[in-house]
Write an enzyme that holds these catalytic residues in place. Structure first.
Site, PDB file in Angstrom:
ATOM      1  N   CYS A 132       0.914  -1.337  -0.094  1.00  0.00           N
ATOM      2  CA  CYS A 132       0.111  -0.163   0.088  1.00  0.00           C
ATOM      3  C   CYS A 132       0.932   1.218  -0.005  1.00  0.00           C
ATOM      4  O   CYS A 132       1.759   1.390  -0.909  1.00  0.00           O
ATOM      5  CB  CYS A 132      -1.113   0.002   1.275  1.00  0.00           C
ATOM      6  SG  CYS A 132      -2.453   1.044   0.921  1.00  0.00           S
ATOM      7  N   HIS A 133       0.898   2.021   0.774  1.00  0.00           N
ATOM      8  CA  HIS A 133       1.618   3.244   1.071  1.00  0.00           C
ATOM      9  C   HIS A 133       3.241   3.068   1.463  1.00  0.00           C
ATOM     10  O   HIS A 133       3.676   3.987   1.462  1.00  0.00           O
ATOM     11  CB  HIS A 133       0.880   4.426   2.383  1.00  0.00           C
ATOM     12  CG  HIS A 133      -0.250   5.054   1.701  1.00  0.00           C
ATOM     13  ND1 HIS A 133      -1.635   4.332   1.686  1.00  0.00           N
ATOM     14  CD2 HIS A 133      -0.328   6.348   1.241  1.00  0.00           C
ATOM     15  CE1 HIS A 133      -2.219   5.321   1.203  1.00  0.00           C
ATOM     16  NE2 HIS A 133      -1.574   6.515   0.774  1.00  0.00           N
TER      17      HIS A 133
END
Length: 184
Positions: free
Chosen positions: A114-115
């Protein structure tokens, strides 16, 4: 690599707040259950407070140590969970940047979901790499020299080190599976 997941040493780094719950708990627990020795290192020796979807209170976990006390040479693989606030703080902290750079320089794998790839942007590690991540940081990845693809998991061995990436919590089966395969 270690040749066996039961002899593998995995480092997971986080801040103490803002981690996407399952992006931390699934790799942590699944890898431990498979026999890997997993260390959770946070910014402070205080509970790690996770969130669900960046806004709802999640599980609290006690870290094993702080990330300023660990060294890349003691581990086989680095995991960077997501969570917008978690990685927004990780990516500007000297120790996590230095750890990511040390893993890559030593040719050791890094797994980011994800991030999580945001840390690798600031560590200047994405030039020549192809990866997947949340769509919200696509421009950052590209500006850092990476190529963004939209896949549940992507493995890239360019530049002398393995990068394992996934987009979101829905991809955790593929993400953790790729980490296990890499560890042996």
């Amino acid at each position: 690599m270690t040749g066996s997941i039961t002899t593998a040493k995995v480092l997971i780094i986080t801040q103490n707040w803002g981690i996407e719950e399952t992006e931390l708990t699934r790799p942590l627990r699944d890898l431990r259950k498979a026999g890997a020795r997993v260390t959770l290192a946070a910014a402070e020796q205080a509970p790690v407070e996770t969130l669900q979807h960046d806004r709802y209170e999640g599980e609290r976990l006690d870290p094993d140590t702080t990330y300023d006390q660990v060294h890349a040479e003691d581990y086989d693989l680095l995991v960077v969970p997501g969570g917008t606030t978690n990685v927004d703080r990780l990516r500007v902290a000297e120790d996590p940047i230095a750890l990511a750079q040390a893993f890559a320089k030593a040719g050791k794998p890094i797994a980011a979901i994800c991030h999580g790839a945001w840390l690798l942007v600031n560590a200047d590690l994405l030039g020549g790499k192809t990866l997947t991540s949340t769509r919200y940081i696509k421009r950052d990845v590209e500006n850092a020299g990476g190529v963004q693809v939209n896949e549940p998991v992507h493995i890239d061995d360019a530049q002398g080190w393995r990068l394992i990436t996934s987009r979101k919590p829905d991809d955790l089966d593929a993400f953790v599976g790729a980490i296990k395969d890499t560890l042996g």
